[in-house]
Design a protein around this motif. Structure first.
Motif, PDB file in Angstrom:
ATOM      1  N   PRO A  53       0.534  -1.170   0.071  1.00  0.00           N
ATOM      2  CA  PRO A  53       0.049  -0.384  -0.109  1.00  0.00           C
ATOM      3  C   PRO A  53       0.406   0.851   0.352  1.00  0.00           C
ATOM      4  O   PRO A  53       0.364   2.716  -0.439  1.00  0.00           O
ATOM      5  N   TYR A  54       2.069   1.101   0.099  1.00  0.00           N
ATOM      6  CA  TYR A  54       2.644   2.112   0.797  1.00  0.00           C
ATOM      7  C   TYR A  54       3.718   2.482  -0.707  1.00  0.00           C
ATOM      8  O   TYR A  54       4.090   3.669  -1.342  1.00  0.00           O
ATOM      9  N   GLY A  55       3.748   1.408  -2.349  1.00  0.00           N
ATOM     10  CA  GLY A  55       3.740   1.531  -3.347  1.00  0.00           C
ATOM     11  C   GLY A  55       5.683   1.946  -3.424  1.00  0.00           C
ATOM     12  O   GLY A  55       6.157   2.306  -4.550  1.00  0.00           O
ATOM     13  N   LYS A  56       6.298   0.702  -2.306  1.00  0.00           N
ATOM     14  CA  LYS A  56       7.853   1.323  -2.648  1.00  0.00           C
ATOM     15  C   LYS A  56       8.280   0.038  -2.922  1.00  0.00           C
ATOM     16  O   LYS A  56       9.207  -0.768  -3.686  1.00  0.00           O
ATOM     17  N   GLN A  57       7.302  -0.951  -2.468  1.00  0.00           N
ATOM     18  CA  GLN A  57       7.675  -2.948  -2.742  1.00  0.00           C
ATOM     19  C   GLN A  57       9.669  -2.756  -1.722  1.00  0.00           C
ATOM     20  O   GLN A  57      10.143  -3.418  -2.875  1.00  0.00           O
ATOM     21  N   THR A  58       9.219  -2.334  -0.873  1.00  0.00           N
ATOM     22  CA  THR A  58      10.730  -1.759   0.147  1.00  0.00           C
ATOM     23  C   THR A  58      11.126  -3.343   0.744  1.00  0.00           C
ATOM     24  O   THR A  58      12.158  -4.157   0.955  1.00  0.00           O
ATOM     25  N   GLN A  90       4.047 -10.553 -14.564  1.00  0.00           N
ATOM     26  CA  GLN A  90       3.783  -8.816 -14.440  1.00  0.00           C
ATOM     27  C   GLN A  90       3.008  -8.325 -12.815  1.00  0.00           C
ATOM     28  O   GLN A  90       1.892  -8.544 -12.797  1.00  0.00           O
ATOM     29  N   VAL A  91       3.851  -8.083 -11.810  1.00  0.00           N
ATOM     30  CA  VAL A  91       3.255  -8.640 -10.667  1.00  0.00           C
ATOM     31  C   VAL A  91       3.065  -6.757 -10.537  1.00  0.00           C
ATOM     32  O   VAL A  91       3.231  -6.055 -10.200  1.00  0.00           O
ATOM     33  N   SER A  92       1.420  -6.324 -10.531  1.00  0.00           N
ATOM     34  CA  SER A  92       0.483  -5.599  -9.519  1.00  0.00           C
ATOM     35  C   SER A  92       1.515  -4.706  -8.356  1.00  0.00           C
ATOM     36  O   SER A  92       2.291  -5.950  -7.646  1.00  0.00           O
ATOM     37  N   ILE A  93       2.265  -3.735  -8.429  1.00  0.00           N
ATOM     38  CA  ILE A  93       2.615  -3.501  -7.166  1.00  0.00           C
ATOM     39  C   ILE A  93       1.880  -3.075  -6.315  1.00  0.00           C
ATOM     40  O   ILE A  93       2.360  -3.773  -4.526  1.00  0.00           O
ATOM     41  N   ASP A  94       0.393  -2.934  -6.096  1.00  0.00           N
ATOM     42  CA  ASP A  94      -0.486  -2.064  -4.791  1.00  0.00           C
ATOM     43  C   ASP A  94      -1.761  -3.327  -4.737  1.00  0.00           C
ATOM     44  O   ASP A  94      -2.322  -3.086  -3.828  1.00  0.00           O
ATOM     45  N   LYS A  95      -1.983  -3.596  -5.934  1.00  0.00           N
ATOM     46  CA  LYS A  95      -2.609  -5.179  -5.918  1.00  0.00           C
ATOM     47  C   LYS A  95      -1.886  -6.533  -5.719  1.00  0.00           C
ATOM     48  O   LYS A  95      -1.715  -6.550  -5.604  1.00  0.00           O
ATOM     49  N   PRO A  96      -3.274  -7.597  -4.763  1.00  0.00           N
ATOM     50  CA  PRO A  96      -1.718  -8.845  -4.764  1.00  0.00           C
ATOM     51  C   PRO A  96      -2.671  -9.856  -6.161  1.00  0.00           C
ATOM     52  O   PRO A  96      -3.610 -11.399  -6.087  1.00  0.00           O
ATOM     53  N   PHE A  97      -1.913  -9.479  -6.868  1.00  0.00           N
ATOM     54  CA  PHE A  97      -2.596 -10.214  -8.394  1.00  0.00           C
ATOM     55  C   PHE A  97      -1.035 -10.105  -9.259  1.00  0.00           C
ATOM     56  O   PHE A  97      -0.310  -9.699  -9.065  1.00  0.00           O
ATOM     57  N   VAL A  98      -0.758 -11.361  -9.911  1.00  0.00           N
ATOM     58  CA  VAL A  98      -0.176 -11.114 -10.864  1.00  0.00           C
ATOM     59  C   VAL A  98      -0.839 -11.722 -12.501  1.00  0.00           C
ATOM     60  O   VAL A  98      -1.522 -12.580 -12.614  1.00  0.00           O
ATOM     61  N   ASP A  99      -0.535 -10.740 -13.439  1.00  0.00           N
ATOM     62  CA  ASP A  99      -0.823 -10.454 -14.317  1.00  0.00           C
ATOM     63  C   ASP A  99      -0.034 -11.710 -15.454  1.00  0.00           C
ATOM     64  O   ASP A  99       1.024 -11.193 -15.738  1.00  0.00           O
ATOM     65  N   TRP A 100      -0.762 -12.527 -16.360  1.00  0.00           N
ATOM     66  CA  TRP A 100      -0.140 -13.663 -17.076  1.00  0.00           C
ATOM     67  C   TRP A 100      -1.058 -13.263 -18.265  1.00  0.00           C
ATOM     68  O   TRP A 100      -0.455 -14.390 -19.177  1.00  0.00           O
ATOM     69  N   SER A 101      -1.423 -12.034 -19.070  1.00  0.00           N
ATOM     70  CA  SER A 101      -1.937 -12.077 -19.973  1.00  0.00           C
ATOM     71  C   SER A 101      -1.095 -11.322 -21.212  1.00  0.00           C
ATOM     72  O   SER A 101      -1.326 -11.720 -22.491  1.00  0.00           O
TER      73      SER A 101
END
Length: 392
Positions: A53-58, A90-101
């Motif tokens: 939620p901080y958008g930093k992926q620390t 493609q891993v979302s930064i702030d949401k819990p999903f990985v986009d495989w499209s």
């Protein structure tokens, strides 16, 4: 209270093109993550440090941008005449999903080298010196990609003097060929038109070229949305209203292209389609301070990825740009001056990129045989990545 200890997973952190990602050999993943599903997605989310939620992926390997929130899984290919299967998440930064499209064209430049170094390419296909031709099966979109990897004394040559705008240091050139990026049975232009009127309720109606080549992309005219095509990241990423407007346009474009049935589904499909805007060549100063002359480019293009203006250009979007530029009448072709062409050099926020394409028309239907561009790749770190054992 007892907590599960961390586990170690063999991994390699690699820059490919203007992106970075964590690469895995499929057989090195925990057994539950060797197949598609919740366990795999949760593992990759924790590796990258999402959702944050901080958008930093620390607390992960991600770099808090779409270009650095990426994962790759490789395995020896079961496809005839291919060396390696390449799966991109493609891993979302702030949401819990990985986009495989979709695919990542930039990281594609690193796939061949990693495959060679990991023993996924048969030894008799690897020259001691020269170019190793690695045949890649892109498993997300079922396409063939050829990576021409330089070799020196039996090892992948990573260092060199090839300069790629958007990457600070030079490296060895890797020529990447995207073979038949559009299936003969699929429509390159899903609507059947080179240019459509895209109606976006509450925003307006815009001329749009919607193309499926490399990655589904919605191209707009920059001037129609009050831009010049010379914008850098801060001009758009610092404007929440602009980002929301682009996302709305993207959602309606996705519906028009038949990728989703309702705009509400766009939030769960952030990776595709892309939305981009183009304009006739105009001089500007790139993000590095480099002066880009209008005489050095055919057009300007800016593209958004995962909701933000990209700092350079996505490789798959470059495939779409190169393809559309060769087809007279598309917005990309018209911005470049119209007419027939086999290659285009376009300006992006970090500089310029040249991409070539072989396209042909048969009875009004367009096909593209190959799109070629040069990238580079370099291993940044290798060893193990650690994640809590109960996180997947």
């Amino acid at each position: 209270m007892a907590h599960a200890p961390q586990i170690k997973v063999p991994a390699t952190y690699i820059r490919g093109g203007t992106s970075k990602g964590v690469f895995f050999n499929l057989t090195d993943l925990p057994e539950s993550a060797q197949v598609p599903g919740e366990a795999r997605d949760n593992l990759l989310l924790r590796v990258i440090g999402s959702p944050d939620p901080y958008g930093k992926q620390t607390d992960g390997m991600g770099g808090a941008t779409s270009s650095t929130s990426k994962t790759v899984i490789l395995s020896k290919s079961n496809e005839p005449d291919h060396d390696v299967d390449y799966l991109f998440g493609q891993v979302s930064i702030d949401k819990p999903f990985v986009d495989w499209s979709g695919n990542c064209g930039n990281l594609t430049a690193a796939v061949g080298a990693f495959a060679i170094s990991s023993g996924l390419v048969d030894a008799d296909r690897i020259p001691e010196n020269g170019i190793a031709v690695v045949r890649i099966w892109q498993a997300n979109i079922n396409k063939t990609i050829i990576a021409n990897v330089p070799m020196t004394n039996g090892e992948v040559q990573e260092t060199g003097d090839f300069e790629l705008d958007g990457v600070t240091f030079p490296a060895a050139e890797v020529q990447v060929e995207f073979i038949s990026p559009v299936d003969a049975t699929d429509a390159m232009f899903p609507t059947g038109n080179l240019v459509d009127d895209l109606e976006v309720p509450g925003i307006g109606t815009f001329k749009a070229t919607m193309i499926n080549a490399g990655i589904p992309t919605v191209f707009l005219n920059a001037e129609d949305i009050d831009y010049t095509g010379t914008e850098l990241q801060e001009a758009i990423n610092g404007d929440p209203e602009a980002l929301e407007r682009f996302e709305t346009i993207r959602a309606h474009g996705a519906v028009k292209m038949g990728l989703i049935s309702d705009v509400s589904e766009a939030a769960g499909r952030q990776h595709t389609p892309k939305v981009a805007f183009c304009a006739a060549p105009k001089s500007y100063v790139s993000s590095s301070g480099k002066e880009i002359s209008a005489d050095a480019i055919d057009l300007n293009v800016r593209a958004l990825s995962m909701g933000k203006l990209h700092h350079a250009m996505m490789g798959t979007a470059a495939v779409a740009i190169g393809t559309a530029a060769t087809i007279p009448g598309t917005l990309v072709n018209l911005a470049a001056g119209g007419g027939e062409r086999e290659a285009v050099t376009f300006g992006h926020p970090s500089g310029t990129l040249k991409v070539g394409a072989e396209a042909s028309e048969n009875g009004g239907d367009w096909t593209v045989n190959k799109v070629v561009m040069s990238r580079s790749a370099r291993v940044l770190m290798e060893g193990w990545v650690r994640v809590p054992g109960d996180s997947f």
